[in-house]
Design an enzyme around this catalytic site. Structure first.
Site, PDB file in Angstrom:
ATOM      1  N   PHE A 196      -1.156  -0.927  -4.309  1.00  0.00           N
ATOM      2  CA  PHE A 196      -2.365  -0.150  -4.047  1.00  0.00           C
ATOM      3  C   PHE A 196      -1.940   1.281  -3.753  1.00  0.00           C
ATOM      4  O   PHE A 196      -1.150   1.523  -2.837  1.00  0.00           O
ATOM      5  CB  PHE A 196      -3.115  -0.748  -2.854  1.00  0.00           C
ATOM      6  CG  PHE A 196      -4.326   0.038  -2.405  1.00  0.00           C
ATOM      7  CD1 PHE A 196      -5.424   0.187  -3.235  1.00  0.00           C
ATOM      8  CD2 PHE A 196      -4.370   0.601  -1.130  1.00  0.00           C
ATOM      9  CE1 PHE A 196      -6.548   0.892  -2.812  1.00  0.00           C
ATOM     10  CE2 PHE A 196      -5.487   1.297  -0.706  1.00  0.00           C
ATOM     11  CZ  PHE A 196      -6.576   1.452  -1.551  1.00  0.00           C
ATOM     12  N   GLY A 232     -21.346   1.061  13.074  1.00  0.00           N
ATOM     13  CA  GLY A 232     -21.247  -0.355  13.405  1.00  0.00           C
ATOM     14  C   GLY A 232     -21.524  -1.256  12.226  1.00  0.00           C
ATOM     15  O   GLY A 232     -20.984  -1.066  11.137  1.00  0.00           O
ATOM     16  N   GLY A 261     -12.178  -2.374   6.858  1.00  0.00           N
ATOM     17  CA  GLY A 261     -13.107  -3.435   6.479  1.00  0.00           C
ATOM     18  C   GLY A 261     -12.470  -4.808   6.524  1.00  0.00           C
ATOM     19  O   GLY A 261     -13.117  -5.794   6.906  1.00  0.00           O
ATOM     20  N   ASP A 262     -11.198  -4.885   6.137  1.00  0.00           N
ATOM     21  CA  ASP A 262     -10.489  -6.168   6.194  1.00  0.00           C
ATOM     22  C   ASP A 262     -10.378  -6.651   7.632  1.00  0.00           C
ATOM     23  O   ASP A 262     -10.548  -7.848   7.919  1.00  0.00           O
ATOM     24  CB  ASP A 262      -9.093  -6.028   5.585  1.00  0.00           C
ATOM     25  CG  ASP A 262      -9.123  -5.631   4.125  1.00  0.00           C
ATOM     26  OD1 ASP A 262     -10.108  -5.958   3.439  1.00  0.00           O
ATOM     27  OD2 ASP A 262      -8.158  -4.988   3.664  1.00  0.00           O
ATOM     28  N   ASP A 322       0.826  -1.201   0.000  1.00  0.00           N
ATOM     29  CA  ASP A 322       0.000   0.000   0.000  1.00  0.00           C
ATOM     30  C   ASP A 322       0.865   1.257   0.000  1.00  0.00           C
ATOM     31  O   ASP A 322       1.791   1.380   0.810  1.00  0.00           O
ATOM     32  CB  ASP A 322      -0.902   0.034   1.241  1.00  0.00           C
ATOM     33  CG  ASP A 322      -1.964  -1.050   1.229  1.00  0.00           C
ATOM     34  OD1 ASP A 322      -2.203  -1.626   0.152  1.00  0.00           O
ATOM     35  OD2 ASP A 322      -2.559  -1.296   2.297  1.00  0.00           O
ATOM     36  N   THR A 375     -21.325  -3.591   6.825  1.00  0.00           N
ATOM     37  CA  THR A 375     -20.657  -2.664   7.725  1.00  0.00           C
ATOM     38  C   THR A 375     -21.150  -1.242   7.456  1.00  0.00           C
ATOM     39  O   THR A 375     -21.409  -0.867   6.309  1.00  0.00           O
ATOM     40  CB  THR A 375     -19.129  -2.741   7.565  1.00  0.00           C
ATOM     41  OG1 THR A 375     -18.771  -2.513   6.194  1.00  0.00           O
ATOM     42  CG2 THR A 375     -18.623  -4.119   7.976  1.00  0.00           C
ATOM     43  N   LEU A 376     -21.243  -0.450   8.523  1.00  0.00           N
ATOM     44  CA  LEU A 376     -21.830   0.889   8.441  1.00  0.00           C
ATOM     45  C   LEU A 376     -20.870   1.968   8.916  1.00  0.00           C
ATOM     46  O   LEU A 376     -21.300   3.035   9.350  1.00  0.00           O
ATOM     47  CB  LEU A 376     -23.112   0.942   9.286  1.00  0.00           C
ATOM     48  CG  LEU A 376     -24.175  -0.119   8.998  1.00  0.00           C
ATOM     49  CD1 LEU A 376     -25.307  -0.019  10.010  1.00  0.00           C
ATOM     50  CD2 LEU A 376     -24.704   0.031   7.572  1.00  0.00           C
ATOM     51  N   GLY A 377     -19.570   1.712   8.851  1.00  0.00           N
ATOM     52  CA  GLY A 377     -18.596   2.701   9.287  1.00  0.00           C
ATOM     53  C   GLY A 377     -18.776   3.019  10.761  1.00  0.00           C
ATOM     54  O   GLY A 377     -18.818   2.122  11.613  1.00  0.00           O
ATOM     55  N   ASN A 397     -20.008  -3.118   2.556  1.00  0.00           N
ATOM     56  CA  ASN A 397     -20.446  -1.954   3.320  1.00  0.00           C
ATOM     57  C   ASN A 397     -21.798  -1.489   2.788  1.00  0.00           C
ATOM     58  O   ASN A 397     -22.363  -2.092   1.866  1.00  0.00           O
ATOM     59  CB  ASN A 397     -19.390  -0.844   3.291  1.00  0.00           C
ATOM     60  CG  ASN A 397     -19.086  -0.344   1.890  1.00  0.00           C
ATOM     61  OD1 ASN A 397     -19.953  -0.324   1.008  1.00  0.00           O
ATOM     62  ND2 ASN A 397     -17.853   0.078   1.663  1.00  0.00           N
TER      63      ASN A 397
END
Length: 328
Positions: free
Chosen positions: A102, A228, A256-257, A12, A223-225, A195
């Protein structure tokens, strides 16, 4: 539980822009954007979706099997992952390509613009899951995370043909893939990760409604940042998983990972979906507090203390017997 984590393995290059991307966009000229962002910082970190997920699982005390393709420049990265509990014996090493790259710029509101050079990742389509399963005397779950699109399709098809439960995590590849391929990757998944934006994109591209998606998967995790996560199953009420409070925000790359790593760890320990989501949220919070997807450390006592503070002492007691954070 023998879990194979397939997907990208990359380096990255993370940059920060001291402004808002939205302020640089002209609504009437979005069909001919030409922009350059002067960034303040550059961090080079180990990354890739599959490697980040496997790293997180290893830090929690599991022994995940990483499946992907890399270049000859992977030696130091391999050593790092193996020291953190990751089985790298099923990683393919290309003779001609570098490990994927990345490149991501994040603005002051944590919006991101990124590019991805596939490099050796293109050879992931040549990897068979059969030898991996044979080496481990079987697989209990295969995670199909963002990778070379043909590799994602091949791993999904092979998991179905071999009767191995699989989890679908399309995320970054959703923008590239046509609806037909997305339907093929989602249909039959034991678990579907995404997400809230990706949830809508899956439904738009497949032409399936939320209910139709739930007809085709076992469990859908969204997932909702900072809000939660939500876990959905056909015919059952949605389960909302509250976020774990963070100590600070450094960079969202790999969050997210890390959620997936924690969630899969909970599955491996045969915990409830609620506990899986809570472990995922707290693991993700650790990443948010650092720059890079593998720069955090998990101390067992500290992890359990934060878990109890976020979700209560009874919840912490329930997971305490399983969480083995050896790498702090």
């Amino acid at each position: 539980m023998r879990i194979a984590v397939t997907g990208s393995i990359a380096t990255d290059h993370l940059m920060t822009f001291p402004g808002r991307f939205g302020d640089q966009l002209i609504a009437e000229q979005l069909d001919r954007v030409s922009l350059s962002f002067l960034v303040d910082d550059l961090q080079i970190r180990r990354g890739g979706c599959a490697a980040n997920i496997a790293f997180g699982m290893g830090c929690l005390g599991l022994r995940p099997v990483l499946v992907g393709a890399v270049g000859a420049d992977f030696a130091d990265y391999r050593s790092w992952l193996e020291r953190h509990g990751v089985d790298c014996d099923s990683v393919r090493v290309s003779e001609i390509h570098h490990t994927a790259r990345f490149l991501c710029t994040t603005d002051e509101e944590h919006n991101q613009i990124a590019s991805f050079y596939t490099g050796a990742m293109a050879e992931a389509r040549m990897i068979e899951l059969g030898p991996v399963a044979d080496r481990l005397d079987g697989l209990d779950l295969v995670l199909v995370s963002p990778n070379d699109p043909d590799a994602m399709l091949r791993h999904t098809d092979e998991a179905k043909n071999r009767g191995i439960p699989f989890a679908a995590d399309l995320s970054q590849q959703l923008a590239r893939m046509p609806g037909e391929d997305i339907r093929r990757l989602v249909d039959g998944a034991a678990y579907l990760f995404g997400n809230d934006y990706e949830k809508g994109l899956i439904e738009q591209k497949t032409g399936w409604s939320d209910e139709e998606v739930l007809d085709r998967v076992g469990v859908r995790i969204t997932t909702l940042g900072p809000k939660g996560a939500v876990i959905d199953r056909k015919g059952e009420p949605s389960l909302h998983i509250a976020p774990a409070p963070e100590l600070g925000k450094a960079d969202p790359t790999g969050v997210g990972d890390a959620f997936r790593a924690g969630f899969l760890a909970g599955l491996a320990w045969d915990l409830s979906l609620e506990r899986c989501g809570q472990i995922g949220n707290l693991t993700a919070t650790h990443v948010l507090e650092h720059v890079g997807g593998q720069e955090y450390e998990l101390g067992q006592r500290g992890f359990l203390d934060r878990f109890a503070a976020a979700y209560g002492p009874e919840a912490a007691d329930e997971v305490a017997a399983f969480v083995k954070c050896h790498y702090a």
